[in-house]
Design a protein around this motif. Sequence first.
Motif, mmCIF file in Angstrom:
data_model
loop_
_atom_site.group_PDB
_atom_site.id
_atom_site.type_symbol
_atom_site.label_atom_id
_atom_site.label_comp_id
_atom_site.label_asym_id
_atom_site.label_seq_id
_atom_site.Cartn_x
_atom_site.Cartn_y
_atom_site.Cartn_z
ATOM 1 N N ALA A 182 -66.171 87.813 71.467
ATOM 2 C CA ALA A 182 -67.042 87.939 72.781
ATOM 3 C C ALA A 182 -68.705 87.852 72.391
ATOM 4 C CB ALA A 182 -66.954 89.475 73.444
ATOM 5 N N ARG A 183 -69.181 88.163 71.408
ATOM 6 C CA ARG A 183 -70.317 88.548 70.697
ATOM 7 C C ARG A 183 -70.968 87.943 69.834
ATOM 8 N NH1 ARG A 183 -71.833 95.211 70.124
ATOM 9 N NH2 ARG A 183 -71.208 96.363 72.325
ATOM 10 N N GLY A 184 -69.623 86.857 68.652
ATOM 11 C CA GLY A 184 -70.026 85.506 68.165
ATOM 12 C C GLY A 184 -70.864 86.315 66.704
ATOM 13 N N LYS A 228 -52.389 79.432 65.798
ATOM 14 C CA LYS A 228 -50.973 79.325 66.125
ATOM 15 C C LYS A 228 -51.093 80.782 66.806
ATOM 16 C CE LYS A 228 -48.636 76.107 63.334
ATOM 17 N NZ LYS A 228 -47.844 76.462 62.305
ATOM 18 N N VAL A 229 -52.590 82.264 66.754
ATOM 19 C CA VAL A 229 -52.304 82.955 67.108
ATOM 20 C C VAL A 229 -52.137 83.059 69.003
ATOM 21 C CG1 VAL A 229 -53.568 85.440 67.604
ATOM 22 C CG2 VAL A 229 -52.877 84.384 65.126
ATOM 23 N N THR A 230 -51.266 84.391 69.567
ATOM 24 C CA THR A 230 -51.002 84.611 70.538
ATOM 25 C C THR A 230 -51.069 85.716 70.868
ATOM 26 O OG1 THR A 230 -48.542 84.158 70.659
ATOM 27 C CG2 THR A 230 -49.353 82.184 70.957
ATOM 28 N N LYS A 231 -50.916 86.038 72.557
ATOM 29 C CA LYS A 231 -50.688 87.706 72.610
ATOM 30 C C LYS A 231 -49.211 88.419 71.612
ATOM 31 C CE LYS A 231 -51.640 90.946 76.148
ATOM 32 N NZ LYS A 231 -52.215 91.120 77.573
ATOM 33 N N GLU A 232 -48.165 87.504 72.301
ATOM 34 C CA GLU A 232 -47.334 88.164 71.746
ATOM 35 C C GLU A 232 -47.016 87.936 70.038
ATOM 36 O OE1 GLU A 232 -47.582 85.771 73.917
ATOM 37 O OE2 GLU A 232 -46.662 87.135 75.394
ATOM 38 N N PHE A 260 -56.180 91.812 72.091
ATOM 39 C CA PHE A 260 -56.867 90.695 73.539
ATOM 40 C C PHE A 260 -56.713 91.636 74.489
ATOM 41 C CE2 PHE A 260 -53.832 87.688 70.982
ATOM 42 C CZ PHE A 260 -54.442 85.971 71.249
ATOM 43 N N ASP A 261 -57.590 90.453 75.530
ATOM 44 C CA ASP A 261 -57.766 91.807 77.097
ATOM 45 C C ASP A 261 -57.182 91.528 77.485
ATOM 46 O OD1 ASP A 261 -57.891 89.354 78.325
ATOM 47 O OD2 ASP A 261 -60.377 89.275 78.185
ATOM 48 N N GLU A 262 -57.216 91.994 78.922
ATOM 49 C CA GLU A 262 -56.139 92.013 80.420
ATOM 50 C C GLU A 262 -55.855 91.374 81.042
ATOM 51 O OE1 GLU A 262 -60.244 93.281 81.876
ATOM 52 O OE2 GLU A 262 -59.105 93.674 80.322
ATOM 53 N N ILE A 267 -60.299 88.549 72.515
ATOM 54 C CA ILE A 267 -61.706 89.313 72.377
ATOM 55 C C ILE A 267 -62.510 89.400 70.661
ATOM 56 C CG2 ILE A 267 -61.672 89.551 74.693
ATOM 57 C CD1 ILE A 267 -60.717 92.312 73.096
ATOM 58 N N TRP A 268 -60.778 89.754 69.920
ATOM 59 C CA TRP A 268 -61.516 90.397 68.528
ATOM 60 C C TRP A 268 -59.770 90.258 67.380
ATOM 61 C CZ3 TRP A 268 -65.174 93.927 67.684
ATOM 62 C CH2 TRP A 268 -65.219 95.076 66.341
ATOM 63 N N LEU A 269 -60.137 89.829 66.286
ATOM 64 C CA LEU A 269 -60.105 89.387 65.486
ATOM 65 C C LEU A 269 -60.022 89.883 63.670
ATOM 66 C CD1 LEU A 269 -57.397 87.320 64.688
ATOM 67 C CD2 LEU A 269 -59.322 85.469 63.399
ATOM 68 N N SER A 270 -59.640 90.582 63.415
ATOM 69 C CA SER A 270 -60.095 91.763 61.991
ATOM 70 C C SER A 270 -59.164 90.947 60.930
ATOM 71 C CB SER A 270 -59.773 93.097 62.547
ATOM 72 O OG SER A 270 -58.445 93.550 62.832
ATOM 73 N N GLY A 271 -58.731 92.005 59.445
ATOM 74 C CA GLY A 271 -58.162 91.148 58.702
ATOM 75 C C GLY A 271 -58.427 91.774 57.390
ATOM 76 N N VAL A 272 -57.470 91.772 56.502
ATOM 77 C CA VAL A 272 -57.813 92.602 54.918
ATOM 78 C C VAL A 272 -57.299 91.393 54.209
ATOM 79 C CG1 VAL A 272 -56.779 94.121 53.552
ATOM 80 C CG2 VAL A 272 -57.262 94.479 55.705
ATOM 81 N N THR A 273 -58.457 90.596 52.942
ATOM 82 C CA THR A 273 -57.829 90.467 51.928
ATOM 83 C C THR A 273 -58.218 90.860 50.680
ATOM 84 O OG1 THR A 273 -60.040 88.828 53.116
ATOM 85 C CG2 THR A 273 -59.750 88.856 50.733
#
Length: 614
Positions: A182-184, A228-232, A260-262, A267-273
């Motif tokens: 959302a904020r980039g 390929k990322v989806t809410k499910e 994901f929002d409602e 809206i957000w992607l986070s991860g670990v490397t």
Amino acid sequence: MLDDKVNILLVDDQPAKLLTYRTILADVGENLLSASNATEALELLLKHDVAVVLIDVYMPDIDGFQLAAMIRNHPRFEKTALIFISAILLTDVDRLRGYEMGAVDYVPVPVIPEVLRAKVKIFVELFRKTRQLEQLNRELEARVAERTAELGSSTLQLRQSERLRSLALAAGQMGSWEWNLARGSTVWDHGQCEIFGVDPHTFVPTLQTVQPLINPEDFELLVRAFRKVTKEANTFQTEFRALRPNGEVRWCTGTAAASFDEHGRLIWLSGVTADITERKRAEERQILLAEEVDHRARNVVAVVQSIMRLTRADNIDEYIGALDGRIGALSNAHRLLAGSRWEGADLDRLVEEEFAPYRAAGNEQVLTRGPVVSLPPATAQTIALALHELATNAAKYGALSTKNGQVTLTWRTAPGKLELDWAESGGPQVSPPTRRGYGSRAIVAGIERQLGGVVNFDWQASGLRCTLSVPHESNMDSRRVPERHHIDGVAMQSAETDSDDKRVLLVEDEPLVSMMLADMLSSFGHKVDGPYSRFSDAMLAAKSNNLQAGILDVNLGGEKTYAVADILTDRKIPFAFVTGYGPDAIVSTFAHAPVLQKPIEAAKLHALLQQIVR
């Protein structure tokens, strides 16, 4: 709410133990989740609310204590019940460490089903009551969030950031990142910057700055996984190569989770490397080791095959006895080399192994003396076979064939060489042989052609005197091989002496294998040019001799024979490779060339020559 089933997470790297725990806890009536390692456990914890976690103490990579620390570092799991299960008797220090990590109990193996179920039920009920209170809190927070959405979003982002940073630091060699679509904006922690080799104080992660730090092929894989990322299906994991600014390449595995929002918008992607470079290098070393073991095994079988084919005898018992002795000498040398991990074999021990039968019951028919000398693998095998042939000959016809006969073996080192003197006395009167048999041919082929040494046979009436001289120490890589090449005791004629006489070029540095191949080629009606055991000799022969075909060992004293193959290709002379490695070890430039794997089958060699020789 209190009647809903809750989740129990079972963590163990052994499937059989996981199945046992699932069977024991089936009567509890709750949802049972299974994980075989720490990564799977963390993914399940992030996706599900878990009442109790049963953790095996001893697991590869990340053990139970480390996993417990990672769980406890997350605010969401501060009060999650952790029960350690261990099949190994734990010390008080281990137990204290576990309680410091937040463990509520230990369960030893073998597990008593009733005890385990009772312990789990207690924490399940406690979790239900806690969850009811948390639900009330969530409803209250939801009402507050409706009025202060921006503040709630910031708080969530802060929690996710702290969670990922804690996980990365706890696991080691890991980094975390966050991407607010959302904020980039994108945030990397210190561990993420360290993996990619960038300065955490100055580096600003954006698509433009990150893309050059990832292998282009792997970057495309990451992009496809992201799409390929989806809410499910909101998580994915993949391997990729990080390209550090200093040119270093690091293998990494990345795990990401999406929010994901409602309205279903990402809206957000986070991860670990995680840096898995050392694991990749270990896998590569294992593959190389397996290939080398296969290569050595094939070479040994090829040598044994050569001994079997070249051994001659008047009857089957004599043939079996000759084979047993020669293979035994080879086996002794291999055993000594294996004991030193193929770094070298002690000459004194090699001599002791070979002459032990002639020193039984105090009978000192063999006297030996010399300094401590460590022989490299190729030299050790060749000298072992040479000494065996000398001892066998002495036992049949020389000093060891009588009770009063004696053999004296001495050795000494001189600059750049090792000399061994064999002297027989007290035996029957001997005379020079009219032709060379297998033993003398094998000695000359090994000492002179393979090692670049010199053999001298002096058939005195009182007994054989033989001197073996081989390069030693610094001269091993720069040795010169005499220009003569022996097959059946006769110096091989070079094709240069008869320009109309076409021959098969034979390039092979293992003396017994080269003798066998020459024997095969002769039996097929071909004349042999060689065999050549040195790269320079093979190059010269390939350039100037009158040839009809070539048989090339791929690895010649540590050098590849591809340059020889290039010359034959330019001259339009057909050739085939011989190798102890697999066919895929041949470089793609020569993919068209036939490949014979050791040990060589005579029928296959014959068929190949009929195919390529015109």
